[in-house]
Each structure stands twice: as structure tokens, then as C-alpha cells.
Design an enzyme around this catalytic site. Structure first.
Site, PDB file in Angstrom:
ATOM      1  N   GLY A  13     -84.055  42.299  56.420  1.00  0.00           N
ATOM      2  CA  GLY A  13     -83.918  42.030  54.784  1.00  0.00           C
ATOM      3  C   GLY A  13     -84.826  42.674  53.829  1.00  0.00           C
ATOM      4  N   ASP A  52     -79.587  35.170  66.207  1.00  0.00           N
ATOM      5  CA  ASP A  52     -78.815  34.283  65.325  1.00  0.00           C
ATOM      6  C   ASP A  52     -79.758  33.342  65.396  1.00  0.00           C
ATOM      7  OD1 ASP A  52     -77.210  32.845  64.078  1.00  0.00           O
ATOM      8  OD2 ASP A  52     -75.461  32.942  65.356  1.00  0.00           O
ATOM      9  N   ILE A  53     -80.288  32.839  64.091  1.00  0.00           N
ATOM     10  CA  ILE A  53     -81.134  31.797  63.901  1.00  0.00           C
ATOM     11  C   ILE A  53     -80.337  30.370  63.998  1.00  0.00           C
ATOM     12  CG2 ILE A  53     -82.937  32.816  62.556  1.00  0.00           C
ATOM     13  CD1 ILE A  53     -81.317  31.479  60.149  1.00  0.00           C
ATOM     14  N   TYR A 142     -77.739  27.625  47.278  1.00  0.00           N
ATOM     15  CA  TYR A 142     -79.122  28.358  47.615  1.00  0.00           C
ATOM     16  C   TYR A 142     -80.222  27.469  47.258  1.00  0.00           C
ATOM     17  CZ  TYR A 142     -82.831  32.100  47.501  1.00  0.00           C
ATOM     18  OH  TYR A 142     -83.959  32.767  47.668  1.00  0.00           O
ATOM     19  N   ILE A 172     -87.632  39.931  43.545  1.00  0.00           N
ATOM     20  CA  ILE A 172     -88.433  40.888  44.286  1.00  0.00           C
ATOM     21  C   ILE A 172     -87.965  42.227  44.160  1.00  0.00           C
ATOM     22  CG2 ILE A 172     -89.628  41.655  46.367  1.00  0.00           C
ATOM     23  CD1 ILE A 172     -90.343  38.695  45.511  1.00  0.00           C
TER      24      ILE A 172
HETATM   25  C1  AKB Z   1     -81.945  35.769  44.410  1.00  0.00           C
HETATM   26  O1  AKB Z   1     -81.940  36.283  43.084  1.00  0.00           O
HETATM   27  O2  AKB Z   1     -81.065  34.828  44.934  1.00  0.00           O
HETATM   28  C2  AKB Z   1     -83.401  35.594  44.794  1.00  0.00           C
HETATM   29  C3  AKB Z   1     -84.303  34.695  44.428  1.00  0.00           C
HETATM   30  C4  AKB Z   1     -84.929  34.825  43.310  1.00  0.00           C
HETATM   31  O3  AKB Z   1     -84.573  33.950  45.290  1.00  0.00           O
HETATM   32  N1  AKB Z   1     -83.838  37.103  44.736  1.00  0.00           N
END
Ligand code: AKB
Length: 315
Positions: A13, A52-53, A142, A172
Site C-alpha cells: 500500500g 490474507d490478513i 472506515y 498522506i
Molecule cells: C483516507 O482518505 O481515507 C485516508 C485517511 C485520511 O485515513 N487517507
């Protein structure tokens, strides 16, 4: 201290790739086992494996067979991709972490790095200079999975003494790969398009302020946190981490200083709502006080470096 024998998950990644190179430069190739679901450019070898985690038994075997004593668990599904498949995202981002914490406890693995994110913040969080300790009410799956992961990391540390350390990464910005699936990805795509086509259509509006960080700072923060003496790490959920904040319009202005013909236009999509729920800037004073975090890149220095590095690839 044991010689590090490191497992990196998600090593293909955006962060994983550079982290693998940096840890290998520091500890040697044989000290770092890079794993991912796939590596397009390389086959499996003794330091690179397909893993595969979600296959907990295989993860456990790998940790035992390679006598792993540090894990950087970088595998995750990011904010925008996560919305297309919430249940899979929960499995990958949370269930795999819970299994890993249990393996850490059972196999007595030394240290775990758990990446968290500004996505743990939500509409109820103060958006400017977001403090370390705030109620977390994330809007995305997320964010939900990463928030829950933070709490379980804290629990495993307090209950079982698992040495787990974590950072809430901002967006990032790196030149080594093109990220996908995130809401902050525009801040990388824009450089590639500026150099290739002198123009970019941004999926966020011009005035969307988000916290960002250059890859060198993010990698240094990660490795420094893992190296810090245990007693300095007083936060076992996840540390706020910050370097710079800017809008797409401000980034475009910086790029124009290097590529005067560059033009940007805006077509906000569903990622705008995600960005709106996140912080604009972050108070990371606790990381600075407790283990000496300090960033080196601001928007101007980062832009110059991105353009220099990408010109080597494209021109
Ligand atoms: C995203 O945009 O989903 C990531 C984050 C800020 O964790 N780059």
C-alpha cells in the site's frame, strides 16, 4: 532488546511500500517480512509473502515460523472504498485487528503498530485544532472500524500488557505510488495530473481544508513511535498527528509556482461529505510532548519535493 524481526501487512500500500524500504534500510532485508494480498512487481521470496490478513491461522503460523517480534499492521480499506462494501471493510479493518491482538497476547509478540486516522473524527468533533481526547462519532465505516480498533488496542494494552502503539494519520502525500480508495487522495493525484496534463479536476470543492502530511514525516513518526521507550507512550488508543492543513485551491496555487500553466477545476462527489465530517486541523501537542514528534514538511516544501520527484519519473 531483541533484534527486530518485523512483519508488515499491507506492504504493497501507499504507506506500506515506503515503510518496508525504510525498515529494511534500518534493520536489513532479512529483518523485514513484507506481506500483502498481492505484489504486482515481485514474486514471493523469503522476505516477501502473499498473506490474507483474514486468514487468522496463516497469520499465526507466519508469526510463529518467522519468529516475528514486531508487527506493522498497515492493511486496511480506506474511507471512500469502504463505503462500497461496509461489511468487508469491518472485517478487514476491525476483525483482523482483533484477531491480531489476540495472537499478540497468545504468542507474546513484542510490539504492534496500529494505524488509525483522522476519519475517527466526525461531525460532532471540534474541527479546528481537534484535541487529542474528544468524543468520536465517525460518519464512515472506515472511521467506525478504526475507532473501535483504537479502543480494543487500549483494552489489550491495559488488560494484557500488549505493547500496541498507534497514530491518527492525516492524508498522506507521497510520490512512490498513487493511493486509491481515500478521500485525501486528491492531494497526490493533483501532482501526477499537473505534471502529465497541466490540469486536474478535483473531487473535493476548492475550500475544503484537510490535515495532510508528507510521506517522509509519516514514516519517521511511525518508526520513532515504535522506537520510543515504553514509559513515554502514555496514549494507547492513538496519537493525534499533524503537519499541515490546506485546501485544494491553496495546493493548486503552490503548484502554479512550479507549473505556471497548471489549471484546476472542481467536480465534488460523495467524498465531499466525508471530507466535511473530518477535522480541518489537529492539535498533536501530546505526541510532541510525550515522544518528541516534530514535522519537517509544510505545503511549500512538500510541493517542491513532490514535483522534483515526479518529474524524475515522467520527464
Ligand atoms: C483516507 O482518505 O481515507 C485516508 C485517511 C485520511 O485515513 N487517507
Amino acid at each position: 532488546m531483541d533484534t527486530p524481526k518485523i512483519l508488515i501487512t499491507g506492504a504493497n500500500g501507499q504507506l506500506g511500500r515506503v515503510l518496508t524500504q525504510s525498515l529494511r534500510a534500518e534493520y536489513g532485508n532479512d529483518a523485514v517480512l513484507a506481506s500483502d494480498l498481492n505484489f504486482p512487481d515481485s514474486a514471493e521470496n523469503e522476505n516477501t509473502i502473499f498473506l490474507d490478513i483474514l486468514n487468522t491461522e496463516r497469520v499465526k503460523e507466519t508469526i510463529k515460523d518467522h519468529k516475528i517480534n514486531q508487527i506493522y499492521h498497515m492493511a486496511a480499506i480506506l474511507s471512500a472504498s469502504g463505503e462500497y462494501n461496509p461489511h468487508k471493510t469491518w472485517n478487514v479493518n476491525f476483525n483482523a485487528v482483533l484477531d491480531l491482538l489476540e495472537i499478540m497476547r497468545e504468542c507474546n509478540v513484542g510490539k504492534l503498530f496500529y494505524p488509525s486516522t483522522i476519519a475517527v473524527f466526525g461531525n460532532t468533533t471540534p474541527q479546528s485544532m481537534t484535541p487529542q481526547d474528544v468524543p468520536l462519532l465517525p460518519e464512515t465505516v472506515y472511521g467506525i472500524s478504526k475507532t473501535t480498533g483504537e479502543l480494543w488496542c487500549n483494552y489489550y494494552h491495559n488488560r494484557y500488557g500488549v505493547d500496541v502503539r498507534s497514530l491518527r494519520y492525516p492524508g498522506i502525500i507521497s510520490y512512490q505510488s498513487i493511493p486509491s480508495g481515500g478521500t485525501t487522495d486528491y492531494a497526490v493525484e493533483i501532482f501526477h495530473e499537473a505534471i502529465k496534463h497541466n490540469k486536474y479536476t478535483c473531487f473535493l470543492g476548492p475550500d475544503t481544508t484537510l490535515p495532510m502530511m508528507f510521506i517522509d514525516d509519516a514514516i519517521r513518526a511511525t518508526i520513532d513511535l515504535m522506537k520510543a521507550p515504553k514509559e513515554k507512550i502514555k496514549t494507547r488508543t492513538s496519537y493525534n498527528l499533524s503537519a499541515m492543513s490546506f485546501t485544494p485551491a491553496q495546493l493548486a496555487d503552490e503548484i502554479v509556482n512550479h507549473i505556471p500553466q497548471f489549471e484546476i477545476d472542481y467536480e465534488p462527489d460523495f467524498r465531499q461529505e466525508i471530507a466535511n465530517s473530518w477535522s480541518e486541523s489537529i492539535d498533536d501537542s501530546r505526541a510532541r510532548e510525550e515522544w518528541g514528534w516534530n514535522h519537517q514538511y509544510d505545503i511549500t516544501k512538500m510541493t517542491k519535493r513532490m514535483i522534483t520527484e515526479l518529474k524524475k519519473i515522467y520527464i
